[in-house]
Design an enzyme around this catalytic site. Structure first.
Site, mmCIF file in Angstrom:
data_model
loop_
_atom_site.group_PDB
_atom_site.id
_atom_site.type_symbol
_atom_site.label_atom_id
_atom_site.label_comp_id
_atom_site.label_asym_id
_atom_site.label_seq_id
_atom_site.Cartn_x
_atom_site.Cartn_y
_atom_site.Cartn_z
ATOM 1 N N GLU A 1 4.353 0.403 -3.994
ATOM 2 C CA GLU A 1 3.392 1.269 -4.696
ATOM 3 C C GLU A 1 3.692 2.746 -4.434
ATOM 4 O OE1 GLU A 1 -0.570 -0.130 -3.726
ATOM 5 O OE2 GLU A 1 -0.446 -1.669 -5.269
ATOM 6 N N ASN B 1 -1.261 1.620 -10.603
ATOM 7 C CA ASN B 1 -2.054 2.372 -11.580
ATOM 8 C C ASN B 1 -1.399 2.471 -12.961
ATOM 9 O OD1 ASN B 1 -2.550 3.967 -8.656
ATOM 10 N ND2 ASN B 1 -4.362 3.278 -9.761
ATOM 11 N N HIS C 1 -7.348 -1.585 -12.858
ATOM 12 C CA HIS C 1 -6.132 -1.066 -13.467
ATOM 13 C C HIS C 1 -6.063 -1.138 -14.986
ATOM 14 C CE1 HIS C 1 -3.849 -1.438 -9.370
ATOM 15 N NE2 HIS C 1 -4.545 -0.327 -9.484
ATOM 16 N N GLU D 1 1.900 -7.503 -7.940
ATOM 17 C CA GLU D 1 0.671 -7.848 -7.206
ATOM 18 C C GLU D 1 -0.462 -7.992 -8.215
ATOM 19 O OE1 GLU D 1 -0.463 -5.092 -4.157
ATOM 20 O OE2 GLU D 1 1.548 -5.008 -3.279
ATOM 21 N N ASN E 1 -15.564 -7.028 1.713
ATOM 22 C CA ASN E 1 -14.489 -7.284 0.761
ATOM 23 C C ASN E 1 -14.325 -6.164 -0.255
ATOM 24 O OD1 ASN E 1 -13.848 -9.687 1.958
ATOM 25 N ND2 ASN E 1 -15.087 -10.922 0.552
HETATM 26 CA CA CA Z 1 -13.910 -10.391 4.194
#
Ligand code: CA
Length: 602
Positions: free
Chosen positions: A193, A233, A266, A291, A306
């Site tokens: 990236e 991106n 994205h 990815e 998360n």
């Molecule tokens: Ca977690």
């Protein structure tokens, strides 16, 4: 006698395939036919080439196993996770490589402690299961992404010539070790990236030296492997063509232009296809998604927050379900396969799950000791501003393809089924959220039907029963400007209605809920790349829609949005406006009301 002939013939049949396989590499567990009996709905991706890469980044697996994580097969028996991946249709394993992810006392930074030795272990096991390896050099001691590209500790004080030589040596030596460990390397990335920086360098003049050194080492050490560059991106207009132009300008020797594509950040799939197609057409490169991932549940499973969950300010085009996860991956594969030189999609860290203890404290002890969290406290010295402050567990356990106990989710089989299709009967999978904006003087009218998102990603209107009482409604009417959530049940699934109680608004279409600019006059003075009413509830203060602006061009976000209110009786009025955005740098935003007859206001 006859029996013996039959058995001999059987032996010949059994032996032949083994001989054929050994002549062309290790025995592959990747099935060459459709996995039957799955309940997962998978729309076939037409025209998927036989060699299309359906990969899995499994960089954290060794740290996970060291922490006590066990993986299971679909029949519930404990099994090598690489065999489970291969037998589900995964063709390639991706692994990141950090130069030296340890502090001076040898404590690991976490994130899988992904050094070269770890890559050797992962590469060997992938190869034993018949899968090839994609090696992802970060040229850093820890995470490299658009927000940070720090040079390894040992390279920090080097000038660009020394750093270039070090990158060459490190790439060559690492690949030699990984090959000798038994891995079959299919592709190698020079950076991860690398949106405008790499290895502590911030000019393309220097960045390309590091990339070229890596490429040279790959060509020498692994002449069969493809050389890949990797960016993030794709939604930023013009960025990919700009990167590709620079690499072409410096004559970088590479084969694959790869992109991250996280659908909740994205942009659209159409845009992804378009920007990769443009690079492929203009510069003659292979393209792929390196990815991607999506959540199968909104819930956290390891006591460490998360990346996405219910309420995250992201685009949620699929429900957070096992089927939603599979549909999302299938659609990314479809978007890449539409491009003639689109060669694959790699899922990110589908094996990174909870280390399985009962509390944050117990999990934390395992993350610290084995590096199975995203960062340990030991990374603070190298990365004080991110890892040093926020170290902890896994932020993508709800995007894994295994449940918290290590059992594979049905969505893992999408890797196989996407080649063949598995168009089982569609059933309701989740209920689409309802958003209501109600004037304080108005009535709350909950809808009688809601949209069920079906397993085939279509929508169907179904009746709903809301869990609401007159007393609760009375509380909402009395509660002033406020927000409420009402739950319900539709087709056996949970339904959610989000209600915003608002003051009466004299403006027409004040929250853009018409989905367009009805009532407004827009004057785009600066020529912004993006300036429109967007359907994205997570960016909206109320309802589903908002006025969206974004631009890659400096100074181009300059516009006015105007509406005339007629027949307003004389009196006192309150005026307010809300805007939401980010990454804009210094901004000046003015909101004002102009009385049409100033003389009367004196
Ligand atoms: Ca977690």
């Amino acid at each position: 006698m006859k029996k013996r002939i039959v058995s001999l013939a059987l032996i010949v049949i059994i032996v032949l395939p083994a001989v054929m396989l050994s002549s062309c590499g290790k025995k592959s567990l990747v099935p060459d036919s459709k996995i039957e009996g799955s309940s997962l709905y998978v729309k076939k991706v037409d025209g998927l080439s036989e060699g299309f890469i359906l990969g899995m980044d499994a960089s954290s697996v060794i740290a996970e196993e060291n922490s006590g994580v066990k993986y299971y097969d679909f029949d519930g028996s404990e099994r090598d996770v690489f065999e489970v991946l291969a037998s589900s249709g995964v063709t390639h394993i991706r692994v990141r490589v950090w130069n030296d992810p340890y502090d001076a006392d040898g404590n690991g930074y976490g994130g899988g402690n992904c050094d070269v030795e770890t890559a050797c272990k992962i590469g060997k096991r992938a190869s034993d299961a018949g899968m090839k390896l994609i090696v992802d050099f970060h040229y850093s001691d820890f995470w490299a992404d658009p927000s940070k590209q720090m040079a390894p500790k040992a390279w920090k004080s080097m000038d660009i010539a020394e750093k270039t030589e070090a990158a060459y040596q490190f790439t060559r030596d690492s690949l030699k070790k990984i090959c000798e460990a038994g891995a079959e390397i299919a592709m190698v990335q020079v950076g991860n990236e690398t949106n405008g920086s790499l290895c502590g360098e911030r000019t393309w003049f220097n960045i390309q030296y590091i990339m070229a050194a890596g490429s040279k080492a790959i060509r020498e050490q692994c002449p069969e492997a493809l050389v890949a560059v990797h960016f993030a991106n794709p939604e930023k207009a013009g960025a990919y063509l700009d990167y590709a132009w620079r690499l072409d300008y410096y004559s970088l020797d590479y084969d694959v232009f790869a992109s991250s594509y996280y659908p909740y950040w994205h942009g659209t799939l159409e845009n992804l296809t378009e920007v990769l197609q443009n690079v492929a057409d203009t510069y003659g490169k292979k393209v792929m998604v390196m990815e991607t991932s999506y959540a199968y549940t909104p819930d956290d499973t390891d006591f460490s927050g998360n990346t996405i969950s219910d309420g995250s300010a992201v685009t949620k085009n699929y429900p957070y379900t096992v089927q939603g996860q599979a549909n999302c991956f299938r659609d990314v594969v479809d978007a890449v396969s539409k491009i003639d030189s689109g060669i694959g999609v790699v899922y990110w860290e589908g094996t990174w799950i909870s280390v399985g203890s009962e509390s944050w404290e117990e999990n934390s002890a395992l993350w610290e000791k084995y590096g199975s969290g995203w960062a340990s406290s030991y990374a603070a010295g190298y990365d004080p501003n991110d890892a040093g402050k926020y170290y902890g567990g896994c932020a993508v356990d709800n995007q894994a393809l295994f449940d918290p106990d290590g059992k594979p989710l049905e969505s893992l089989r999408v890797f196989n089924l996407v080649r063949y299709g598995n168009e089982v009967e569609a059933v309701a999978d989740a209920i689409e959220d309802v958003n209501l904006i109600v004037d304080l003087n108005g009535r709350i009218e909950l809808p009688e039907t809601v949209n069920a998102v079906m397993t085939d990603d279509s929508k169907r209107e179904v009746p709903v029963v809301w869990d609401i009482t007159e007393a609760r409604l009375a509380d909402m009417y009395a509660g002033g400007v406020n927000k409420y959530e009402v739950t319900g049940t539709a087709d056996g699934l949970a339904a959610h209605c989000y209600i915003s109680m608002v003051e009466f608004n004299f403006l027409e279409n004040y929250s853009f809920e018409s989905g367009d600019l009805t009532g407004w006059t827009l004057d785009d003075k600066g020529g912004a790349d993006e300036l429109y009413v967007e359907d994205k509830s997570t960016d909206s203060l109320t309802g589903k829609y908002h006025m969206h602006f974004w631009s890659a061009k400096s100074g181009s976000v300059e516009f006015t949005l105007e509406q005339t209110v007629s027949d307003l009786p004389a009196g006192n009025y309150k005026f307010s406006v809300s805007v939401m955005g980010g990454d804009g740098g210094e901004q000046e935003i003015y909101a004002y009301a102009k009385p049409s007859a100033p003389a009367r206001w004196r």
